[in-house]
Scaffold this active site. Structure first.
Site, PDB file in Angstrom:
ATOM      1  N   ARG A 177       0.727  -1.310  -0.249  1.00  0.00           N
ATOM      2  CA  ARG A 177      -0.187   0.278  -0.425  1.00  0.00           C
ATOM      3  C   ARG A 177       0.965   1.277   0.182  1.00  0.00           C
ATOM      4  O   ARG A 177       0.311   2.801   0.138  1.00  0.00           O
ATOM      5  CB  ARG A 177      -0.987  -0.075   0.678  1.00  0.00           C
ATOM      6  CG  ARG A 177      -1.670  -1.327   1.157  1.00  0.00           C
ATOM      7  CD  ARG A 177      -2.681  -1.393  -0.113  1.00  0.00           C
ATOM      8  NE  ARG A 177      -3.915  -2.549   0.298  1.00  0.00           N
ATOM      9  CZ  ARG A 177      -3.873  -3.855  -0.378  1.00  0.00           C
ATOM     10  NH1 ARG A 177      -2.852  -3.823  -1.458  1.00  0.00           N
ATOM     11  NH2 ARG A 177      -4.058  -4.547  -0.212  1.00  0.00           N
ATOM     12  N   SER A 227     -11.662  -1.203   1.885  1.00  0.00           N
ATOM     13  CA  SER A 227     -10.981  -1.538   3.368  1.00  0.00           C
ATOM     14  C   SER A 227     -10.774  -0.366   4.046  1.00  0.00           C
ATOM     15  O   SER A 227     -10.059  -0.070   2.904  1.00  0.00           O
ATOM     16  CB  SER A 227     -10.046  -2.748   3.071  1.00  0.00           C
ATOM     17  OG  SER A 227     -10.782  -3.505   2.552  1.00  0.00           O
ATOM     18  N   GLU A 297      -5.737   2.463   5.762  1.00  0.00           N
ATOM     19  CA  GLU A 297      -5.904   2.592   4.558  1.00  0.00           C
ATOM     20  C   GLU A 297      -6.182   3.668   3.951  1.00  0.00           C
ATOM     21  O   GLU A 297      -5.749   4.094   2.837  1.00  0.00           O
ATOM     22  CB  GLU A 297      -6.269   1.491   3.657  1.00  0.00           C
ATOM     23  CG  GLU A 297      -5.764   1.330   2.854  1.00  0.00           C
ATOM     24  CD  GLU A 297      -6.145  -0.567   2.454  1.00  0.00           C
ATOM     25  OE1 GLU A 297      -6.252   0.046   0.824  1.00  0.00           O
ATOM     26  OE2 GLU A 297      -5.655  -1.197   2.702  1.00  0.00           O
TER      27      GLU A 297
END
Length: 302
Positions: A177, A227, A297
């Protein structure tokens, strides 16, 4: 406001659609967010360079918004200009039989479908991720043991001074990420991906399988940003949240999905403040009960 008007004139003179005080709730998958001072649909690289140079000279912040997923926009909105890369930035072409060149404004779904039609395998994992190609590179999007860095070989961008440059291989600094674009201040304009020859029908079947799994497990029918937390070492965020009894927990219109606890959904008129309060509640509860610090995230934007 004189500076904003000057940037607006530059964008309009470059042939861009410009909206003032545009609600970001209309442009995010969370359906949350106050107004941006300017919302600019940028049609080509010349216009983008003009806008970047003008904004830099006027000290006006710029934010690029892809497909509106993976972001949480403040209720107060966004100061400066939000850029949507349209037109040329959405083109997808074959550079050679196994190499795809794609504008960062294209949807990830569009890129996956293009690859499938051309008998190219390697992007099936990304089918159903609701983001743009630029966003996928920016965040190194991934699922089902695959990630964007598996196929990405180079990127092109416009720097904060309005110059074109590129990154190749390790220069992109891809990790879980993460990418170099999260810290270099440049605007990603295109990517090059290398795929493998495959059977279009088999690729389509694999894409459909992944999508059906998503549909069965994820709250795709409700507004969300995807998410909400990164995967912690040795565990799954959704499992930890569920084990802590937080499925269905709610603050205002923001709710932990009853279908998948790794998602926060907009259950009706949720605000950014609602989501932030619920995130804090989840983090505190999971740390207290499981000793794990969950890291967001989703990117906050203001």
């Amino acid at each position: 406001m004189e500076k904003i008007e000057a940037l607006k004139r530059t964008a309009e003179n470059a042939g861009c659609l410009v909206l003032k005080e545009e609600p970001m709730s209309r442009h995010t998958t969370f359906q949350i967010g106050g107004p941006a001072d300017l919302y600019i649909a940028v049609k080509d690289i010349i216009a983008l360079k003009d806008i970047v140079r003008t904004a830099s000279s006027l000290n006006i912040p710029l934010m690029v918004l892809g497909n509106g997923s993976n972001v949480l926009v403040s209720d107060e909105g966004v100061r400066g200009a939000v850029l949507s890369l349209t037109g040329d930035f959405r083109r997808i072409t074959l550079a050679d039989p196994t190499t795809v060149s794609c504008g960062s404004g294209a949807t990830l779904a569009g890129l996956c479908k293009f690859a499938q039609r051309n008998g190219l395998t390697g992007l099936e994992f990304a089918w159903g991720i609701p983001g743009s190609v630029g966003g996928a590179a920016f965040m190194n999007a991934g699922a089902y043991e695959g990630q964007f860095s598996d196929v990405l070989i180079s990127t092109t961008h416009v720097t904060s001074t309005g110059k074109t440059d590129s990154l190749l291989g390790p220069e992109m600094e891809m990790d879980y990420r993460k990418s170099a674009y999260q810290k270099n201040g440049s605007i990603l304009t295109s990517i090059v991906a290398r795929l493998e020859p495959g059977n279009p029908e088999q690729i389509a079947m694999q894409m459909e399988d992944y999508f059906n799994r998503r549909k069965a497990k994820q709250p795709l029918e409700m507004p969300s940003a995807g998410s909400i937390f990164k995967r912690p070492d040795g565990a799954y965020a959704g499992t930890l949240i569920e084990q802590c009894g937080l499925k269905g927990a709610q603050v205002g219109g923001a709710m932990v999905s009853e279908k998948h606890a790794g998602f926060i959904v907009n259950a009706g008129d949720a605000t950014c403040s609602d989501v932030l309060a619920l995130i804090e509640k989840i983090q505190e509860t999971v740390f207290k009960q499981a000793g794990v610090r969950l890291e967001c995230e989703v990117r906050p934007v203001s």
